[in-house]
Design an enzyme around this catalytic site. Structure first.
Site, short mmCIF file in Angstrom:
data_model
loop_
_atom_site.label_atom_id
_atom_site.label_comp_id
_atom_site.label_asym_id
_atom_site.label_seq_id
_atom_site.Cartn_x
_atom_site.Cartn_y
_atom_site.Cartn_z
N GLN A 1 -77.29 -81.69 61.37
CA GLN A 1 -78.62 -81.36 60.86
C GLN A 1 -79.61 -82.46 61.20
O GLN A 1 -79.22 -83.57 61.56
CB GLN A 1 -78.56 -81.17 59.35
CG GLN A 1 -78.01 -82.39 58.62
CD GLN A 1 -77.37 -82.07 57.28
OE1 GLN A 1 -77.67 -81.06 56.66
NE2 GLN A 1 -76.49 -82.94 56.82
N ASP B 1 -72.77 -80.28 44.94
CA ASP B 1 -74.13 -80.80 45.08
C ASP B 1 -74.55 -80.58 46.53
O ASP B 1 -74.51 -81.49 47.36
CB ASP B 1 -74.15 -82.29 44.71
CG ASP B 1 -75.52 -82.92 44.86
OD1 ASP B 1 -76.48 -82.18 45.14
OD2 ASP B 1 -75.61 -84.15 44.72
N ASP C 1 -76.44 -88.58 49.00
CA ASP C 1 -77.48 -89.56 48.62
C ASP C 1 -77.02 -90.49 47.52
O ASP C 1 -77.65 -91.52 47.26
CB ASP C 1 -78.76 -88.84 48.21
CG ASP C 1 -78.56 -87.85 47.06
OD1 ASP C 1 -78.11 -88.27 45.98
OD2 ASP C 1 -78.87 -86.66 47.24
N GLU D 1 -68.47 -85.59 51.67
CA GLU D 1 -69.74 -85.30 52.34
C GLU D 1 -69.46 -85.05 53.82
O GLU D 1 -68.84 -85.89 54.49
CB GLU D 1 -70.70 -86.47 52.16
CG GLU D 1 -71.93 -86.46 53.04
CD GLU D 1 -72.85 -85.28 52.80
OE1 GLU D 1 -73.04 -84.51 53.75
OE2 GLU D 1 -73.35 -85.13 51.66
#
Length: 289
Positions: free
Chosen positions: A37, A163, A92, A112
């Site tokens: 991304q 998340d 994050d 992640e």
């Protein structure tokens, strides 16, 4: 935008969502393409340093509490045990930070898919993760969360937190049946599962589909409503689920006392109201499941 005298001028950074735009007056810090991304770090006039993924707002340092406190504390104050936590996404660091406020937490696995999100957040958004990156209870796993949960033994985690970004690109598979089924399998019976479940206004169909899917796989599941002003429409939701009871509705006083003084948004009264704030039109749809 650079002016004629070499001074950087703020410009509008917008998330285009359907027929609407949601923008902040900002200056650019970095734009970088990962294998997954486009990652953008900006400095906004209103909310400080912020993060976008593929042009969609993720978080900003002066507003992130609206999201991170909401996704974490209704789960961690209510699960039977909070020794073992799984976070899918959350690169994050804000969700891990809120989890690690609890001394009962023994381990947090943060999975992640995009390691560059972690790296850039550590460099440019240090107020989100704070010291969690050095906490020995945190294990960083750079891997596809969908593949990760398939490998985990049954009944392995007390709390599972998804998340994730919007259900496109690398996060698309986190909203489907097989992934949620795997999360149920690896959740301890006294545990709590939670995921962000989009805006009931800007993404009404995705929101309803997500809540209905989770309800079809867990014995108990309910959406909770709040606000994240930088997100599409500003109105947001999180859905909590459990196997044994609606335990996510009832915070344990000893856990509340652990974190209440550090919270900007969350407290038991706010949580109760957020679960009760279901619009009637959505309540009618969900009642007919």
């Amino acid at each position: 935008m650079i002016s004629s005298n070499g001074v950087t001028k703020p410009f509008w950074v917008n998330e285009v969502y359907g027929n609407s735009r949601y923008g902040l007056l900002s200056t650019a810090i970095i734009d970088q393409q990962s294998p997954y991304q486009k990652i953008s770090i900006i400095n906004s006039v209103s909310y400080g340093t912020g993060l976008l993924l593929d042009g969609c707002w993720m978080t900003a340092e002066h507003q992130e509490c609206c999201y991170h406190e909401a996704i974490v504390h209704p789960a961690l104050t209510t699960a039977e045990s909070v020794k073992r936590i799984l976070i899918i996404g959350g690169g994050d660091g804000g969700t891990a930070r809120e989890c690690l406020r609890y001394s009962e937490v023994e381990s947090v696995d943060l999975v992640e898919i995009d390691g560059l999100v972690i790296e850039l957040s550590q460099d440019h958004l240090p107020t989100l993760g704070q010291n969690v990156w050095y906490d020995p209870r945190l294990r960083l796993i750079v891997e596809d969360g969908i593949a990760w949960v398939r490998k985990v033994p049954d009944s392995n985690y007390d709390v599972i937190i998804v998340d994730c970004s919007d259900p496109v690109g690398p996060a698309e598979g986190l909203f489907n049946r097989s992934f949620i089924q795997e999360c149920r399998r690896i959740l301890i019976p006294g545990g709590v599962f939670t995921t962000q479940s989009e805006s009931p206004e800007a993404s009404r169909k995705i929101h309803l589909d997500t809540v209905q899917l989770i309800r079809s796989l867990f014995e108990y599941a309910d959406p909770m409503y709040g606000w994240v002003p930088m997100y599409p429409s500003g109105w947001w939701s999180w859905t909590f689920a459990a196997i044994d009871t609606q335990r996510y509705l009832y915070p344990k006083p000893n856990r509340v006392n652990t974190i209440i003084d550090t919270c900007e948004i969350w407290n038991p009264r706010w949580q109760s109201g957020a679960f009760d704030a279901i619009p009637n039109s959505i309540a009618r749809v969900l009642k007919n499941d």
